[in-house]
Design an enzyme around this catalytic site. Structure first.
Site, mmCIF file in Angstrom:
data_model
loop_
_atom_site.group_PDB
_atom_site.id
_atom_site.type_symbol
_atom_site.label_atom_id
_atom_site.label_comp_id
_atom_site.label_asym_id
_atom_site.label_seq_id
_atom_site.Cartn_x
_atom_site.Cartn_y
_atom_site.Cartn_z
ATOM 1 N N TYR A 145 -6.680 -20.502 -20.298
ATOM 2 C CA TYR A 145 -5.607 -21.496 -20.162
ATOM 3 C C TYR A 145 -6.202 -22.906 -20.184
ATOM 4 C CZ TYR A 145 -1.588 -23.876 -17.926
ATOM 5 O OH TYR A 145 -0.533 -24.712 -17.609
ATOM 6 N N PHE A 191 6.161 -16.821 -2.506
ATOM 7 C CA PHE A 191 6.475 -16.990 -1.072
ATOM 8 C C PHE A 191 7.988 -16.949 -0.835
ATOM 9 C CE2 PHE A 191 2.406 -19.405 0.518
ATOM 10 C CZ PHE A 191 1.661 -18.259 0.286
ATOM 11 N N TYR A 204 -3.625 -15.995 -0.301
ATOM 12 C CA TYR A 204 -4.912 -15.737 -0.959
ATOM 13 C C TYR A 204 -5.996 -16.573 -0.270
ATOM 14 C CZ TYR A 204 -1.926 -13.891 -4.750
ATOM 15 O OH TYR A 204 -0.992 -13.214 -5.494
ATOM 16 N N GLY A 205 -7.125 -15.922 0.031
ATOM 17 C CA GLY A 205 -8.192 -16.615 0.749
ATOM 18 C C GLY A 205 -7.726 -16.925 2.156
ATOM 19 N N ARG A 211 -2.693 -27.762 -2.742
ATOM 20 C CA ARG A 211 -1.982 -28.122 -3.967
ATOM 21 C C ARG A 211 -0.990 -29.213 -3.580
ATOM 22 N NH1 ARG A 211 -5.434 -25.115 -5.398
ATOM 23 N NH2 ARG A 211 -5.358 -23.442 -6.949
ATOM 24 N N ASP A 272 -10.390 -20.099 -8.298
ATOM 25 C CA ASP A 272 -9.196 -20.766 -7.765
ATOM 26 C C ASP A 272 -9.608 -22.173 -7.283
ATOM 27 O OD1 ASP A 272 -6.360 -19.499 -6.530
ATOM 28 O OD2 ASP A 272 -7.062 -21.311 -5.528
HETATM 29 P P1 NAD Z 1 7.238 -20.884 -18.339
HETATM 30 O O1 NAD Z 1 6.408 -19.667 -18.493
HETATM 31 O O2 NAD Z 1 8.470 -20.808 -17.513
HETATM 32 O O3 NAD Z 1 7.664 -21.443 -19.761
HETATM 33 C C1 NAD Z 1 6.870 -21.360 -20.900
HETATM 34 C C2 NAD Z 1 7.757 -20.963 -22.067
HETATM 35 O O4 NAD Z 1 6.977 -20.923 -23.269
HETATM 36 C C3 NAD Z 1 8.365 -19.564 -21.898
HETATM 37 O O5 NAD Z 1 9.755 -19.602 -22.128
HETATM 38 C C4 NAD Z 1 7.656 -18.732 -22.954
HETATM 39 O O6 NAD Z 1 8.408 -17.650 -23.419
HETATM 40 C C5 NAD Z 1 7.362 -19.783 -24.019
HETATM 41 N N1 NAD Z 1 6.257 -19.426 -24.911
HETATM 42 C C6 NAD Z 1 5.000 -19.079 -24.577
HETATM 43 N N2 NAD Z 1 4.279 -18.815 -25.690
HETATM 44 C C7 NAD Z 1 5.105 -19.018 -26.753
HETATM 45 C C8 NAD Z 1 4.945 -18.938 -28.153
HETATM 46 N N3 NAD Z 1 3.779 -18.561 -28.710
HETATM 47 N N4 NAD Z 1 5.983 -19.245 -28.948
HETATM 48 C C9 NAD Z 1 7.170 -19.637 -28.412
HETATM 49 N N5 NAD Z 1 7.385 -19.728 -27.083
HETATM 50 C C10 NAD Z 1 6.359 -19.421 -26.268
HETATM 51 O O7 NAD Z 1 6.278 -22.023 -17.783
HETATM 52 P P2 NAD Z 1 6.597 -23.518 -17.350
HETATM 53 O O8 NAD Z 1 6.204 -23.671 -15.932
HETATM 54 O O9 NAD Z 1 7.951 -23.909 -17.764
HETATM 55 O O10 NAD Z 1 5.525 -24.319 -18.202
HETATM 56 C C11 NAD Z 1 5.896 -25.037 -19.371
HETATM 57 C C12 NAD Z 1 4.722 -25.840 -19.880
HETATM 58 O O11 NAD Z 1 4.305 -26.773 -18.875
HETATM 59 C C13 NAD Z 1 3.507 -25.004 -20.239
HETATM 60 O O12 NAD Z 1 2.904 -25.532 -21.412
HETATM 61 C C14 NAD Z 1 2.592 -25.183 -19.058
HETATM 62 O O13 NAD Z 1 1.241 -25.048 -19.418
HETATM 63 C C15 NAD Z 1 2.918 -26.597 -18.615
HETATM 64 N N6 NAD Z 1 2.633 -26.786 -17.172
HETATM 65 C C16 NAD Z 1 3.486 -26.320 -16.223
HETATM 66 C C17 NAD Z 1 3.173 -26.492 -14.885
HETATM 67 C C18 NAD Z 1 4.083 -26.050 -13.790
HETATM 68 O O14 NAD Z 1 3.736 -26.239 -12.607
HETATM 69 N N7 NAD Z 1 5.255 -25.516 -14.045
HETATM 70 C C19 NAD Z 1 1.967 -27.132 -14.523
HETATM 71 C C20 NAD Z 1 1.121 -27.552 -15.525
HETATM 72 C C21 NAD Z 1 1.466 -27.399 -16.854
HETATM 73 N N1 UDP Z 2 -1.517 -18.305 -3.848
HETATM 74 C C1 UDP Z 2 -1.359 -17.603 -2.654
HETATM 75 N N2 UDP Z 2 -0.468 -16.563 -2.621
HETATM 76 C C2 UDP Z 2 0.263 -16.199 -3.693
HETATM 77 C C3 UDP Z 2 0.112 -16.917 -4.913
HETATM 78 C C4 UDP Z 2 -0.789 -17.956 -4.942
HETATM 79 O O1 UDP Z 2 -2.012 -17.894 -1.647
HETATM 80 O O2 UDP Z 2 1.050 -15.242 -3.576
HETATM 81 C C5 UDP Z 2 -2.442 -19.447 -3.884
HETATM 82 C C6 UDP Z 2 -3.440 -19.430 -5.044
HETATM 83 O O3 UDP Z 2 -4.613 -18.740 -4.699
HETATM 84 C C7 UDP Z 2 -3.679 -20.916 -5.246
HETATM 85 C C8 UDP Z 2 -2.359 -21.572 -4.870
HETATM 86 O O4 UDP Z 2 -1.662 -20.601 -4.087
HETATM 87 O O5 UDP Z 2 -4.672 -21.377 -4.365
HETATM 88 C C9 UDP Z 2 -1.505 -21.966 -6.054
HETATM 89 O O6 UDP Z 2 -1.413 -20.845 -6.914
HETATM 90 P P1 UDP Z 2 -0.464 -20.815 -8.179
HETATM 91 O O7 UDP Z 2 -0.656 -19.484 -8.822
HETATM 92 O O8 UDP Z 2 0.910 -21.203 -7.806
HETATM 93 O O9 UDP Z 2 -0.975 -21.977 -9.141
HETATM 94 P P2 UDP Z 2 -2.375 -22.664 -9.486
HETATM 95 O O10 UDP Z 2 -2.272 -23.998 -8.864
HETATM 96 O O11 UDP Z 2 -3.499 -21.870 -8.903
HETATM 97 O O12 UDP Z 2 -2.382 -22.690 -10.945
#
Ligand code: NAD
Ligand code: UDP
Length: 321
Positions: A145, A191, A204-205, A211, A272
Site C-alpha cells: 500500500y 471498535f 492490538y499491542g 492515531r 504498525d
Molecule cells: P474504501 O475501500 O471504502 O474505498 C475504496 C474504493 O475503491 C472501493 O469502493 C473499491 O471498490 C474501489 N476500488 C479499489 N480498487 C479499484 C479498482 N482497481 N478499480 C475500481 N475501483 C476500485 O476506502 P476509503 O477509505 O474510501 O479510501 C478511499 C481512498 O482514500 C483510497 O485511495 C485510500 O488509499 C485513501 N485514503 C483513505 C484513508 C481513510 O482513512 N479512509 C486514509 C488515507 C488514504
Molecule cells: N487497531 C486495534 N484494534 C483493531 C484494529 C486496529 O488496536 O481492531 C489498531 C492498529 O494496530 C493501529 C490502529 O488501531 O495501531 C489503527 O489501525 P487501522 O487499521 O484503523 O489503520 P492504520 O492507521 O493502521 O492504517
C-alpha cells in the site's frame, strides 16, 4: 464541471461525489466493488447528475464525453483489505494512477490523487509535515500500500512536470464516519461494531500507539477545497491534528455506545506505525481549512449508521479479528 471519481462506491469516494453534486457539478463514478458497496451509491444513483461505470481502473478506460476533473480514490484502504488484496492494491496505485493521469492528459482535466499518511510510514518526525520523506519498509507487508501510494505521488508529479498536467495530491490521515464497511478491519469500525454487539474490543499491542482521527465531513471539505485551489501542486496533509492513543479511542467508543464490553489484547500487526499526527499548517494557510468535528462528536454521529447495520446483522459478513 464534469468530474470523474474513481473509488466512488467506497467510503470517501461516495461522500466526495455528494459534495461535488451539491456544488452543482456532474459526477461520473467508477468502481469495481473490490472493497466498496452498492449501498454507498444508492442515494447517488437517484441524482440525475450522477452516473456510474463498473470498471477495474487498473485497466484503461476511455470517456467519449468531456472530462474536466479526475479524482483518483480507487484503492483498498484498510490494512486488512490491502493485506488480503496485495497485488490489486499495487496495480491500482500504479497502473490505475497511470491510466487516470493519461485520461487527465487527454481531456486536459485537473487531477487529484488520494494519497495517504502511510507515505510517512512509521514516522521519525512527529507531527508529520509535508516536507518529511517518511520511514517506510518497502518489503514489509504494508509496503504494498505504502509503496503503491509513493509511486502514485511520483507518477503524478512526473505528469505535472513532464506533461504540464494540473495536479493535486492530498495526504489523507485516518478518517472515519458513516458508510465505512463494518468488516473493513479499521479500528473505528471494528471498535464500534464490537461495542454495539457487546463483543470484546480487540486492542492490538498495548494500545499506546496513536492515531489522529478525522470525521468524514471535515476530510471531504478539505479535499474539495484543495481540488478547487487554483495552483497547489505539491502534497497537502488533510486530517485532524488531535492525537489519541488507541486505548483512549476504545474508552470513548465504550462511553458513547454505553457498552460494557471488555478489551481483549491481540498482537500488534507487523510494522504498525507507533504514532501518527498531521501537521496541518499548510492546509490552514492555503485552504483556510481546519477540522470542526471533535472525535467524541464524530463517534456520536457515526453510531446510528453502525447500529442499524449491527441490528440488520450485516456486520456478520466477515468475522472481525
Ligand atoms: P474504501 O475501500 O471504502 O474505498 C475504496 C474504493 O475503491 C472501493 O469502493 C473499491 O471498490 C474501489 N476500488 C479499489 N480498487 C479499484 C479498482 N482497481 N478499480 C475500481 N475501483 C476500485 O476506502 P476509503 O477509505 O474510501 O479510501 C478511499 C481512498 O482514500 C483510497 O485511495 C485510500 O488509499 C485513501 N485514503 C483513505 C484513508 C481513510 O482513512 N479512509 C486514509 C488515507 C488514504
Ligand atoms: N487497531 C486495534 N484494534 C483493531 C484494529 C486496529 O488496536 O481492531 C489498531 C492498529 O494496530 C493501529 C490502529 O488501531 O495501531 C489503527 O489501525 P487501522 O487499521 O484503523 O489503520 P492504520 O492507521 O493502521 O492504517
Amino acid at each position: 464541471m464534469r468530474i470523474v471519481i474513481t473509488g466512488a462506491a467506497g467510503f470517501l469516494g461516495s461522500h466526495l461525489a455528494r459534495r461535488f453534486l451539491d456544488a452543482g457539478d456532474t459526477v461520473v463514478g467508477v468502481d469495481n466493488f473490490i472493497t466498496g458497496s452498492r449501498r454507498n451509491i444508492e442515494e447517488l444513483m437517484g441524482d440525475p447528475d450522477f452516473s456510474f461505470v463498473e470498471h477495474d481502473i487498473s485497466k484503461p478506460l476511455h470517456f467519449g464525453e468531456r472530462v474536466d476533473g479526475i479524482l483518483h480514490f480507487a484503492s483498498p484502504a484498510s490494512p486488512v483489505d490491502y493485506l488480503e488484496h496485495p497485488i490489486p492494491t499495487l496495480k491500482v496505485g500504479s497502473l490505475g494512477t497511470h491510466h487516470t493521469l493519461g485520461m487527465a492528459r487527454l481531456h486536459k482535466a485537473r487531477y487529484l490523487l488520494a494519497s495517504t499518511s502511510e507515505v510517512y510510514g512509521d514516522p521519525q518526525v512527529h507531527p508529520q509535515p509535508e516536507e518529511y520523506w517518511g520511514n517506510v519498509n518497502p518489503v514489509g507487508v504494508r509496503g504494498v500500500y505504502d509503496e503503491a501510494k509513493r509511486f502514485a505521488e511520483a507518477m503524478t508529479m512526473a505528469y505535472h512536470r513532464h506533461h504540464g498536467i494540473d495536479t493535486r495530491i492530498v495526504r489523507i490521515f485516518n478518517t472515519y464516519g458513516p458508510r465505512m464497511r463494518p468488516a473493513d478491519g479499521r479500528v473505528v469500525s471494528n471498535f464500534l461494531v464490537q461495542a454495539l454487539r457487546g463483543d470484546p474490543l480487540t486492542l492490538y499491542g498495548d494500545g499506546s500507539q496513536t492515531r489522529s482521527f478525522c470525521f468524514v465531513d471535515d476530510e471531504v471539505e478539505g479535499i474539495f477545497r484543495l481540488f478547487r485551489h487554483p495552483d497547489r501542486i505539491h502534497p497537502v496533509n488533510i486530517g485532524n491534528p488531535v492525537e489519541f492513543t488507541i486505548r483512549e479511542l476504545a474508552e470513548i467508543v465504550l462511553e458513547e455506545t454505553g457498552s460494557d464490553a471488555p478489551l481483549e489484547s491481540r498482537d500488534l500487526p507487523t510494522d504498525d506505525p507507533k504514532v501518527r499526527r498531521p501537521d496541518i499548517g499548510l492546509a490552514r494557510d492555503l485552504l483556510e481549512w481546519e477540522p470542526k468535528v471533535a472525535l467524541r462528536e464524530g463517534i456520536q454521529r457515526t453510531i446510528p449508521y453502525f447500529r442499524e447495520l449491527v441490528e440488520r446483522e450485516d456486520a456478520r459478513a466477515r468475522p472481525i479479528t
